[in-house]
Design an enzyme around this catalytic site. Structure first.
Site, mmCIF file in Angstrom:
data_model
loop_
_atom_site.group_PDB
_atom_site.id
_atom_site.type_symbol
_atom_site.label_atom_id
_atom_site.label_comp_id
_atom_site.label_asym_id
_atom_site.label_seq_id
_atom_site.Cartn_x
_atom_site.Cartn_y
_atom_site.Cartn_z
ATOM 1 N N ARG A 1 30.320 16.332 -3.940
ATOM 2 C CA ARG A 1 28.705 17.211 -3.485
ATOM 3 C C ARG A 1 29.212 18.810 -3.743
ATOM 4 O O ARG A 1 28.656 19.774 -3.759
ATOM 5 C CB ARG A 1 28.545 16.908 -2.241
ATOM 6 C CG ARG A 1 27.438 16.052 -2.470
ATOM 7 C CD ARG A 1 26.012 16.625 -2.977
ATOM 8 N NE ARG A 1 25.285 16.972 -1.911
ATOM 9 C CZ ARG A 1 24.912 18.498 -2.035
ATOM 10 N NH1 ARG A 1 25.405 19.487 -2.693
ATOM 11 N NH2 ARG A 1 24.257 18.874 -0.847
ATOM 12 N N ARG B 1 21.315 3.560 3.441
ATOM 13 C CA ARG B 1 22.283 4.762 2.924
ATOM 14 C C ARG B 1 23.569 4.360 3.221
ATOM 15 O O ARG B 1 23.812 4.755 4.871
ATOM 16 C CB ARG B 1 21.571 6.034 3.335
ATOM 17 C CG ARG B 1 20.411 6.296 2.930
ATOM 18 C CD ARG B 1 20.180 7.846 2.916
ATOM 19 N NE ARG B 1 18.858 8.178 3.301
ATOM 20 C CZ ARG B 1 18.865 9.680 3.427
ATOM 21 N NH1 ARG B 1 19.833 10.552 3.612
ATOM 22 N NH2 ARG B 1 17.528 9.883 4.140
ATOM 23 N N ARG C 1 27.566 12.170 3.045
ATOM 24 C CA ARG C 1 28.282 13.389 3.645
ATOM 25 C C ARG C 1 29.247 13.011 4.586
ATOM 26 O O ARG C 1 30.126 13.733 4.785
ATOM 27 C CB ARG C 1 27.202 14.327 4.250
ATOM 28 C CG ARG C 1 26.451 14.880 3.046
ATOM 29 C CD ARG C 1 25.235 15.911 3.837
ATOM 30 N NE ARG C 1 24.420 15.085 4.239
ATOM 31 C CZ ARG C 1 23.062 15.147 4.688
ATOM 32 N NH1 ARG C 1 22.661 16.539 4.657
ATOM 33 N NH2 ARG C 1 22.222 14.382 5.228
ATOM 34 N N TYR D 1 5.538 11.850 1.322
ATOM 35 C CA TYR D 1 6.050 13.263 0.823
ATOM 36 C C TYR D 1 5.208 13.906 -0.121
ATOM 37 O O TYR D 1 5.396 15.001 -0.313
ATOM 38 C CB TYR D 1 7.376 12.681 -0.156
ATOM 39 C CG TYR D 1 8.557 12.265 1.020
ATOM 40 C CD1 TYR D 1 9.265 13.266 1.618
ATOM 41 C CD2 TYR D 1 8.842 11.155 1.192
ATOM 42 C CE1 TYR D 1 10.340 13.398 2.446
ATOM 43 C CE2 TYR D 1 9.960 10.765 2.382
ATOM 44 C CZ TYR D 1 10.637 11.868 2.891
ATOM 45 O OH TYR D 1 11.474 11.583 3.867
HETATM 46 O O1 CP3 Z 1 23.783 5.065 0.294
HETATM 47 C C1 CP3 Z 1 23.467 5.146 -0.866
HETATM 48 O O2 CP3 Z 1 24.236 5.096 -1.652
HETATM 49 C C2 CP3 Z 1 22.046 5.076 -1.262
HETATM 50 C C3 CP3 Z 1 21.314 6.479 -1.482
HETATM 51 C C4 CP3 Z 1 20.070 6.981 -0.984
HETATM 52 C C5 CP3 Z 1 19.841 8.045 -0.893
HETATM 53 N N1 CP3 Z 1 18.726 8.408 -0.420
HETATM 54 C C6 CP3 Z 1 20.901 9.481 -0.801
HETATM 55 C C7 CP3 Z 1 20.697 10.788 -0.171
HETATM 56 C C8 CP3 Z 1 19.316 6.347 -0.475
HETATM 57 C C9 CP3 Z 1 19.049 4.590 -0.506
HETATM 58 C C10 CP3 Z 1 18.158 7.111 -0.273
HETATM 59 C C11 CP3 Z 1 16.727 6.864 0.004
HETATM 60 C C12 CP3 Z 1 16.043 7.927 0.810
HETATM 61 N N2 CP3 Z 1 15.842 9.089 0.715
HETATM 62 C C13 CP3 Z 1 14.915 7.491 1.759
HETATM 63 C C14 CP3 Z 1 14.893 6.246 2.371
HETATM 64 C C15 CP3 Z 1 15.908 5.688 3.202
HETATM 65 C C16 CP3 Z 1 15.755 6.074 4.522
HETATM 66 O O3 CP3 Z 1 16.496 6.951 5.044
HETATM 67 O O4 CP3 Z 1 14.732 5.940 5.426
HETATM 68 C C17 CP3 Z 1 14.200 8.740 2.214
HETATM 69 C C18 CP3 Z 1 13.459 9.025 3.304
HETATM 70 C C19 CP3 Z 1 14.804 9.782 1.275
HETATM 71 C C20 CP3 Z 1 14.487 11.137 1.333
HETATM 72 C C21 CP3 Z 1 15.715 11.968 1.586
HETATM 73 N N3 CP3 Z 1 16.723 12.315 0.944
HETATM 74 C C22 CP3 Z 1 15.545 12.994 2.602
HETATM 75 C C23 CP3 Z 1 14.613 13.059 3.770
HETATM 76 C C24 CP3 Z 1 16.950 13.503 2.495
HETATM 77 C C25 CP3 Z 1 17.284 14.800 3.261
HETATM 78 C C26 CP3 Z 1 17.832 14.438 4.726
HETATM 79 C C27 CP3 Z 1 19.392 14.692 4.701
HETATM 80 O O5 CP3 Z 1 19.869 13.550 5.206
HETATM 81 O O6 CP3 Z 1 19.797 15.634 4.278
HETATM 82 C C28 CP3 Z 1 17.460 13.195 1.433
HETATM 83 C C29 CP3 Z 1 18.895 13.574 1.022
HETATM 84 C C30 CP3 Z 1 19.789 12.393 0.599
HETATM 85 N N4 CP3 Z 1 19.652 11.377 0.163
HETATM 86 C C31 CP3 Z 1 21.189 12.595 0.778
HETATM 87 C C32 CP3 Z 1 21.652 11.511 0.185
HETATM 88 C C33 CP3 Z 1 23.182 11.120 0.272
HETATM 89 C C34 CP3 Z 1 21.770 13.852 1.365
HETATM 90 C C35 CP3 Z 1 22.040 15.006 0.250
HETATM 91 C C36 CP3 Z 1 23.350 15.689 0.338
HETATM 92 O O7 CP3 Z 1 24.238 15.333 -0.045
HETATM 93 O O8 CP3 Z 1 23.217 16.957 0.807
#
Ligand code: CP3
Length: 317
Positions: free
Chosen positions: A15, A2, A6, A126
């Site tokens: 956002r 990722r 944020r 999940y």
């Molecule tokens: O970097 C990028 O451009 C890629 C985008 C990306 C996101 N999620 C965006 C995201 C990718 C590749 C993911 C994969 C993802 N999502 C995984 C596997 C990668 C890892 O981290 O192990 C997992 C486990 C998820 C599930 C997920 N999504 C969770 C648990 C959360 C909440 C945790 C948090 O940080 O708030 C998310 C939310 C999420 N996915 C955000 C982003 C940018 C934050 C959301 C926001 O803007 O509030």
């Protein structure tokens, strides 16, 4: 990993106007936030902005993202009846916005675009837990006590993952990454039965499409040598293993990706440089090494430090 999100004020600005799921489902906006880290940081590849939970929602789960608490499914899978109701997605009908985002990005980007999906085991956690989890107890109980339910659920998830990634590649993704973010919560013998075969099946199905396949296993030390047999071109490793040891464990036929601790980005320029150069030096023992963090960029990370890291890595090669 990722790399959008944020920690970038440019992301937070978008956002502020839309919630996270709406952002994932709006191709123009999703493309814009995919491009942000490429323009701002100068990284060498873009990773599609979406989430691993997007295809799972379309299998029949009700998904909501809560600020701070993260994702929640209100109807988790606990019984055979629950699993029987799930469908294998048709990407063109069910997630057209993801494919459209990819098409927009391929026109706009001048670096390669990486598509992605959760690996089947991580997706299953999940679906069973209903959200993030500490011990994955409900998932493990199903693995131990109801193997028929587990295998039928995994069959549907695996087919969805294959169809979803094939559609991403067809739409223009130039590499794909499978995220097994929670596979490291399994003992090596459970990993071998409950996670590895399904990831391998996805990788085998994608092989004929000819794009590089990256398999990221988080918390990998215990299962790394098994994961190396998945057939992936690249094994992504987290920071809990020394890169030199990771290289020894995966052998000379696979590329490694990783593995700087994302927390190092909260240190000084000199410390970031020393730690990055250490990873680079150790990666030289591998067939090839893609420098990366060992997991995603943390929300509080100073963007300046990520820029410093990109510069250090570019200067070292
Ligand atoms: O970097 C990028 O451009 C890629 C985008 C990306 C996101 N999620 C965006 C995201 C990718 C590749 C993911 C994969 C993802 N999502 C995984 C596997 C990668 C890892 O981290 O192990 C997992 C486990 C998820 C599930 C997920 N999504 C969770 C648990 C959360 C909440 C945790 C948090 O940080 O708030 C998310 C939310 C999420 N996915 C955000 C982003 C940018 C934050 C959301 C926001 O803007 O509030």
């Amino acid at each position: 990993m990722r790399q959008a999100g944020r920690y970038l004020p440019e992301y937070r600005k978008i956002r502020a106007k839309v919630d996270f799921l709406t952002l994932c489902k709006s191709p123009e906006l999703a493309a814009e936030v995919t491009i942000q880290p490429v323009d701002i940081l100068g990284v060498d590849a873009a990773i599609l902005f979406s989430d691993i939970l997007i295809p799972i929602e379309k299998m029949g789960l009700k998904l909501r993202f809560y600020e701070k608490k993260g994702p929640k499914f209100s109807n988790p899978i606990r019984t055979q009846k629950d699993a029987d109701k799930l469908k294998i997605i048709n990407p063109k009908e069910d997630v057209p916005y993801v494919l459209e985002t990819i098409r927009i990005l391929r026109k706009a980007l001048n670096v390669p675009l990486i598509g992605f999906s959760g690996a089947p085991f991580t997706a299953a956690t999940y679906m069973i837990e209903g959200g993030s989890s500490k011990n994955f107890l409900k998932t493990k109980q199903i693995i131990y006590n109801d193997p028929l339910l587990f295998t039928s659920l995994m069959g549907k998830i695996t087919q969805t993952t294959i169809d979803y990634l094939c559609a991403q590649i067809e739409a223009g993704a130039q590499a794909v990454q499978l995220f097994d973010s929670w596979a490291g919560a399994l003992s090596p013998s459970d990993y071998e039965v409950a996670a590895f075969p399904y990831a391998k099946k996805v990788i085998e199905a994608l092989r004929p499409l000819g794009v590089p396949i990256i398999y990221f296993v988080n918390d990998c030390p215990g299962v790394l040598s098994i994961a190396a047999g998945s057939g992936a071109d690249v094994i992504g490793v987290d920071w809990r293993v020394d890169m030199a040891e990771a290289v020894r464990k995966v052998g000379q036929t696979i590329t490694v990706q990783g593995n700087l601790d994302p927390c190092v980005l909260f240190s000084s320029k000199n410390y970031i440089k020393d730690m990055a150069l250490d990873v680079i030096e150790k990666g030289k023992g591998a067939r090839a090494h893609i420098f990366n963090l060992g997991h995603g960029v943390l929300p509080e990370t100073p963007p300046e430090n990520v820029k410093t890291l990109v510069k250090v890595v570019h200067e070292a090669y």
